[in-house]
Design a protein around this motif. Sequence first.
Motif, PDB file in Angstrom:
ATOM      1  N   ALA A 189      -5.244   0.222 -12.127  1.00 18.72           N
ATOM      2  CA  ALA A 189      -4.107  -0.473 -11.520  1.00 18.72           C
ATOM      3  C   ALA A 189      -2.841  -0.277 -12.356  1.00 18.72           C
ATOM      4  O   ALA A 189      -1.764  -0.006 -11.823  1.00 18.72           O
ATOM      5  N   LEU A 216      -7.652  -0.187  -1.766  1.00 18.57           N
ATOM      6  CA  LEU A 216      -8.873   0.467  -2.233  1.00 18.57           C
ATOM      7  C   LEU A 216      -9.880  -0.570  -2.716  1.00 18.57           C
ATOM      8  O   LEU A 216      -9.617  -1.333  -3.651  1.00 18.57           O
ATOM      9  N   PHE A 240     -11.005  -1.035 -13.504  1.00 22.91           N
ATOM     10  CA  PHE A 240     -10.078  -1.393 -12.439  1.00 22.91           C
ATOM     11  C   PHE A 240      -8.693  -1.834 -12.916  1.00 22.91           C
ATOM     12  O   PHE A 240      -7.681  -1.351 -12.401  1.00 22.91           O
ATOM     13  N   TYR A 268      -2.750  -5.535  -7.928  1.00 20.88           N
ATOM     14  CA  TYR A 268      -4.140  -5.733  -8.347  1.00 20.88           C
ATOM     15  C   TYR A 268      -4.688  -7.084  -7.891  1.00 20.88           C
ATOM     16  O   TYR A 268      -4.082  -8.130  -8.136  1.00 20.88           O
ATOM     17  N   ILE A 279      -7.059   8.000  -5.350  1.00 23.72           N
ATOM     18  CA  ILE A 279      -5.668   7.566  -5.490  1.00 23.72           C
ATOM     19  C   ILE A 279      -4.725   8.762  -5.506  1.00 23.72           C
ATOM     20  O   ILE A 279      -3.670   8.762  -4.858  1.00 23.72           O
ATOM     21  N   LEU A 334      -5.353  -2.420  -5.300  1.00 26.57           N
ATOM     22  CA  LEU A 334      -6.702  -2.194  -5.812  1.00 26.57           C
ATOM     23  C   LEU A 334      -7.412  -3.526  -6.008  1.00 26.57           C
ATOM     24  O   LEU A 334      -6.842  -4.473  -6.551  1.00 26.57           O
TER      25      LEU A 334
END
Length: 225
Positions: free
Chosen positions: A176, A113, A172, A183, A137, A151
Amino acid sequence: MLIRLFAVFGFFIAVACNNSSRTDGNRQSTKAQPDTAAVPSITKNILFFGNSLTAGMGLESQTLAFPGIIQHWIDSLDLPYRVINAGLSGETSAAGNERIDWLLNEKIDIFVLELGANDGLRGIPTEETQKNLQGIIDKVTTKYPDCKLVLTGMMIPPSMGGDYGKAFSAIFPALAQKNNMVYVPFLLEGVAGESALNQQDGIHPTAEGHKILAENVWQELKPLL
């Protein structure tokens, strides 16, 4: 298209590929030897879902974008994965939350993503961005519970305001952690602000820049394959 960032602070992530195919191995056996039936080889899908960075905006071919480069590396290692590049220039998290459904009609084994930069550049409330990304998600994991998730984190320029920038960047790592996602802290690490690695707009990486983006993602993605 992403809204233009300031050249020095032109980073925002820190972010999505072809149709899948199935290759069935042929079962072989002989009377003189034990059964040596070949196990069917099934190609798995990696969906890169993002904006113009994933799409490779400004490049001669989508194969030069970082997902295409990763596909080349996968092929060179003879790994059974097919990259699906679902990048769309100008995509926001809200638009992505609407678009993701039809992409899930095809089995997804790994989901990468890369979205949110356009939200930040438009000053969309961070609560909305986080809600939309979580929605994406949730749709992926509901349909494919065993899908592995990646991510890419994002950043915005200081011109958007310090408090907003901090709240945006915090989205973010929180997502994650909450969703047990691999990540990538900053997709544009080593590329942002480097004029030689960006196109004239100062935002979108050149083909050489995308090689670095690919490396940034590959070091986190490779252990999942």
